[in-house]
Design a protein around this motif. Structure first.
Motif, short mmCIF file in Angstrom:
data_model
loop_
_atom_site.label_atom_id
_atom_site.label_comp_id
_atom_site.label_asym_id
_atom_site.label_seq_id
_atom_site.Cartn_x
_atom_site.Cartn_y
_atom_site.Cartn_z
N TYR A 57 79.71 88.94 40.29
CA TYR A 57 79.50 90.32 39.85
C TYR A 57 80.81 91.10 39.72
N LEU A 58 81.92 90.48 40.16
CA LEU A 58 83.24 91.07 39.93
C LEU A 58 83.97 90.37 38.79
N LEU A 59 84.01 89.05 38.84
CA LEU A 59 84.65 88.27 37.79
C LEU A 59 83.98 86.91 37.70
N PRO A 60 83.15 86.69 36.68
CA PRO A 60 82.51 85.38 36.54
C PRO A 60 83.47 84.34 36.00
N GLY A 61 83.21 83.09 36.34
CA GLY A 61 84.02 81.99 35.82
C GLY A 61 83.58 81.60 34.42
N PRO A 62 84.37 80.77 33.75
CA PRO A 62 84.02 80.33 32.40
C PRO A 62 82.66 79.65 32.33
N ALA A 63 82.35 78.81 33.32
CA ALA A 63 81.06 78.12 33.32
C ALA A 63 79.91 79.11 33.45
N LYS A 64 80.09 80.14 34.29
CA LYS A 64 79.04 81.15 34.46
C LYS A 64 78.83 81.96 33.18
N VAL A 65 79.92 82.25 32.48
CA VAL A 65 79.80 82.99 31.22
C VAL A 65 79.04 82.17 30.18
N LEU A 66 79.37 80.88 30.05
CA LEU A 66 78.65 80.03 29.11
C LEU A 66 77.19 79.87 29.51
#
Length: 284
Positions: A57-66
């Motif tokens: 909830y502060l900074l998602p990782g690339p995998a979470k964004v995809l």
């Protein structure tokens, strides 16, 4: 003495081989280097999150964004179509209006002196300051969004096309006059083809600006609860602290901008590749 020509031929063959090798390397590097940089940045992004234990909830990782992009695809794709529609319509209206005004300014010096300063004023005034007024006086949401995006996009086409029309070679203009060409014949057969590279340069700029104008307009409309594009989804996700969805929508916006620029660059190359210096390939 007889070996001298053979030596020179060998040097020339080696030079040609070196040039061919450099061309192959550049062709591969043109696509490979940006890909390598992208991979490095994604890995660093992921590692920074893991090393610092940053919550999504502060900074998602690339995998979470995809993952969010796939999960929320129906909602995001619907918003993407709204943003894309406004962007392309604004670009089309900017082309018609910008080219039309440029031709008018070229044919009438008094028209240019009368209206060009107001086009400059409209360009330098931030659209984020104009947009709230537009949505007050324009009832239709789509028309309001289109007007905001058009304001941002049309000036590069107007200024570049005007410059191109005014930059036609004077010797060629005199030649057309000698042969009795009318004003419209000079415009059609000389000035418009000469202005094409300038117009295409402005078109590439306007393509990105039309997307920016659409996003800014959607932000303003979204704050009033009347939005439905990607910018509105970003605002909505921010209110809900759904940061992965914000990044997913931002990724769609970035990809859209890249595709628009690439498409317009390809169009420019196809129209200029056989005759203009900017698109002709030369041996270095």
């Amino acid at each position: 003495m007889t070996d001298l020509p053979q030596t020179q031929a060998g040097v020339l063959d080696a030079e040609e081989a070196r040039r061919a090798r450099m061309k192959r390397v550049e062709a591969v590097a043109k696509w490979a280097l940006p890909g390598v940089v992208l991979v490095i940045l994604l890995v660093l992004w992921d590692r920074v999150i893991v090393w610092n234990d940053i919550p999504p909830y502060l900074l998602p990782g690339p995998a979470k964004v995809l993952e969010t992009l796939v999960k929320d695809w129906p909602m995001l794709f619907e918003a993407f179509l709204v943003t894309l529609q406004i962007t392309l319509l604004a670009l089309a209206v900017a082309v018609v209006g910008g080219v039309g005004l440029a031709v008018l300014f070229n044919q009438s010096r008094f028209a240019e002196m009368s209206f060009y300063p107001y086009a400059v004023i409209l360009q330098v005034t931030p659209v984020v300051a104009i947009a709230p007024l537009i949505f007050i006086y324009v009832d239709n949401r789509t028309v309001g969004l289109l007007l905001c995006a058009w304001i941002v996009a049309f000036f590069p086409i107007l200024s570049n096309t005007t410059l191109g029309l005014n930059s036609t070679d004077h010797n060629l203009r005199d030649l057309f006059r000698i042969y009795g060409a009318s004003r419209w014949q000079r415009l059609r057969y000389l000035q418009l083809p000469s202005a094409l590279p300038y117009f295409l340069g402005g078109l590439r700029i306007a393509g990105g600006l039309s997307l920016i104008g659409a996003i800014v307009a959607e932000y303003v409309a979204g704050t009033g609860g009347i939005g439905s594009g990607l910018a509105f989804r970003i605002l909505e996700a921010g209110y809900r602290l759904n940061i992965p969805r914000m990044f997913a929508a931002l990724l769609l916006i970035a990809v859209t901008g890249v595709v628009i620029f690439a498409g317009l660059s390809f169009l420019s190359h196809m129209l200029l590749r056989k005759w203009h210096e900017s698109a002709l390939k030369r041996d270095s």
